[in-house]
Design an enzyme around this catalytic site. Structure first.
Site: not given
Ligand code: RFL
Ligand code: PHB
Length: 389
Positions: A72, A200, A292, A296, A384
């Site tokens: 994109h 957005y 979110p 980032k 971004y």
């Molecule tokens: P995670 O993914 O939470 O993984 C951590 C892992 O550790 C395990 N764990 C344990 N394991 C052993 N012993 C313990 N005591 C433990 N406690 C926990 C967990 O089960 C898990 O498997 O962290 P990590 O790896 O640092 O990754 C971070 C990302 O997952 C997170 O920052 C993103 O998903 C955030 N996020 C987005 N980030 C982006 O860069 N671009 C996006 O478009 C974006 N969209 C989003 C998002 C997060 C969202 N939610 C649900 C919070 C959209 C949403 C809706």
């Molecule tokens: C997503 O596709 O889940 C998504 C995309 C952009 C954002 C947050 C979430 O800023």
């Protein structure tokens, strides 16, 4: 048993670090609390910065992303019934990649399987012992038995609710937090995305986001109350509300269908300092959370992994501890800049409970400034696509 690095958490941070270390000949054991299917079932990030795209290449796991991901080079911002575009490719020399976190994680698990890496799922009671000494170890329960792994370093990649951050003594750790008075209700549906770029939207009824995973899979979000529940939202109610919040030209062409996932995420900004305590290093959501809005979270996790991988390689190759000694400082410098961007973009796009008419005018004036100013668009584009590592 003994290994070089114990990685606590088998999410994207832990897996990416494990793969990069493996390529440098550094052994790691990954401990994950959940099952692999559970980790792969979480629907989260969708947008990858150039830095993460490059890291996937360095880790040798970018083949599927290159064919199935979507590049994109801009995004649309809607407000007051109209839309304007911020052109990343014009303002920077970079683009972003739309490729789901689920797919990133799957590719990393496949790579780990191929290398025969030691990953333990469904571990319980992980305790990081003596991280502030030269000989840390980790204990945990697995398959009904207690285990101990001695190691040189522990990477705390266990997300916001993990044990790693809490292991760092309160005397050395400071947490910084802002909780937003709203959440995001997200829906995944097997329908073609409403637009080929993300939209957005700031509306008087609250924020909305139109995103996607591929040509047949859409991801939509609407701002909701923190106390709300997905059970309160039928699919029809969700689509009706989304249509009211996005610009008319998008609402008219929105194709709806049954949701295949519906969940609510709270919005929070959080940073812990420092990100290192002795031989324990925090990476990703274990150390920081962003709302979110700026996409980032995963991307900032990736920049941490990059700095830690560099530091550990330097240590094992040359016995030089400069990289690990400056890890926390380098990672935090970038973390705070991405926090600022996510906070700014969240404030710009959401409706705040109790927002005054003056506050609304300020948001609209800032949106108009962004629409009309190439310099403001350049600043947004730069953030971004991702600040350089
Ligand atoms: P995670 O993914 O939470 O993984 C951590 C892992 O550790 C395990 N764990 C344990 N394991 C052993 N012993 C313990 N005591 C433990 N406690 C926990 C967990 O089960 C898990 O498997 O962290 P990590 O790896 O640092 O990754 C971070 C990302 O997952 C997170 O920052 C993103 O998903 C955030 N996020 C987005 N980030 C982006 O860069 N671009 C996006 O478009 C974006 N969209 C989003 C998002 C997060 C969202 N939610 C649900 C919070 C959209 C949403 C809706
Ligand atoms: C997503 O596709 O889940 C998504 C995309 C952009 C954002 C947050 C979430 O800023």
């Amino acid at each position: 048993m003994r290994t070089q690095v114990v990685i606590v958490g088998g999410g994207p941070s832990g897996l990416l670090l494990g793969q990069l270390l493996h390529l440098a000949g550094i052994d790691a054991v990954i401990l994950e609390r959940k099952s692999r299917d559970y980790v792969l079932g979480r629907i989260r990030a969708g947008v990858l910065e150039r830095g993460l795209v490059d890291l996937m290449g360095q880790a040798g796991v970018d083949a599927r992303m290159k064919t199935e991901g979507f590049v994109h080079d801009g995004t649309l911002i809607g407000y007051d019934g109209e839309m304007f575009r911020v052109d990343f490719a014009h303002h920077t020399d970079a683009t972003v990649m739309v490729y789901g976190q689920t797919e990133v994680t799957r590719d990393l698990y496949d790579a780990r399987d191929a290398t025969g890496g030691d990953t333990r799922f469904e571990v319980e009671n992980v305790v990081i012992c003596d991280p502030d000494t030269d000989s840390p170890h980790v204990t945990f329960d697995h398959g009904g038995q207690s285990h101990r792994i001695d190691c040189d370093f522990v990477a705390g990649c266990d997300g916001f609710h993990g044990v790693s951050r809490k292991t760092i003594s309160d005397a050395v750790r400071t947490d910084f937090e802002k909780v937003y008075p709203f959440g995001w209700l997200g829906v995944l549906s097997e329908t073609p995305p409403v637009n080929d770029e993300l939209i957005y939207a700031n509306s008087a009824r609250g924020f909305a986001l139109c995103s996607m995973r591929n040509a047949q899979l859409s991801r939509y979000y609407i701002q909701c109350d923190t106390a709300d529940s997905p059970d309160n939202w039928s699919d029809d109610a969700f689509w009706d509300e989304l249509r009211r919040r996005i610009p008319e030209e998008a609402a008219e062409t929105l194709i709806t269908g049954p949701s295949i996932e519906k969940s609510i995420a709270p919005l929070r900004s959080f940073v812990t300092e420092p990100m290192r305590w002795g031989r324990l290093f925090l990476c990703g959501d274990a150390a920081h959370i962003v709302p979110p809005t700026g996409a980032k979270g995963l991307n900032t996790a990736a920049s941490d992994v990059h700095y830690l991988n560099q530091g550990l390689r330097q240590f094992y190759a040359d016995g030089d501890s400069h990289g690990i000694d400056t890890y926390s400082q380098k990672a935090l410098a970038r973390v705070w800049k991405t926090q600022r961007f996510s906070w700014w973009f969240s404030n710009l796009m959401h409706h705040y409970p109790g927002q005054t008419e003056f506050d609304k005018k300020m948001q609209l004036a800032e949106l108009a400034f962004l629409r009309d100013s190439p310099e403001a668009q350049a600043a947004m584009a730069l953030n971004y696509v991702g600040l350089p590592y």
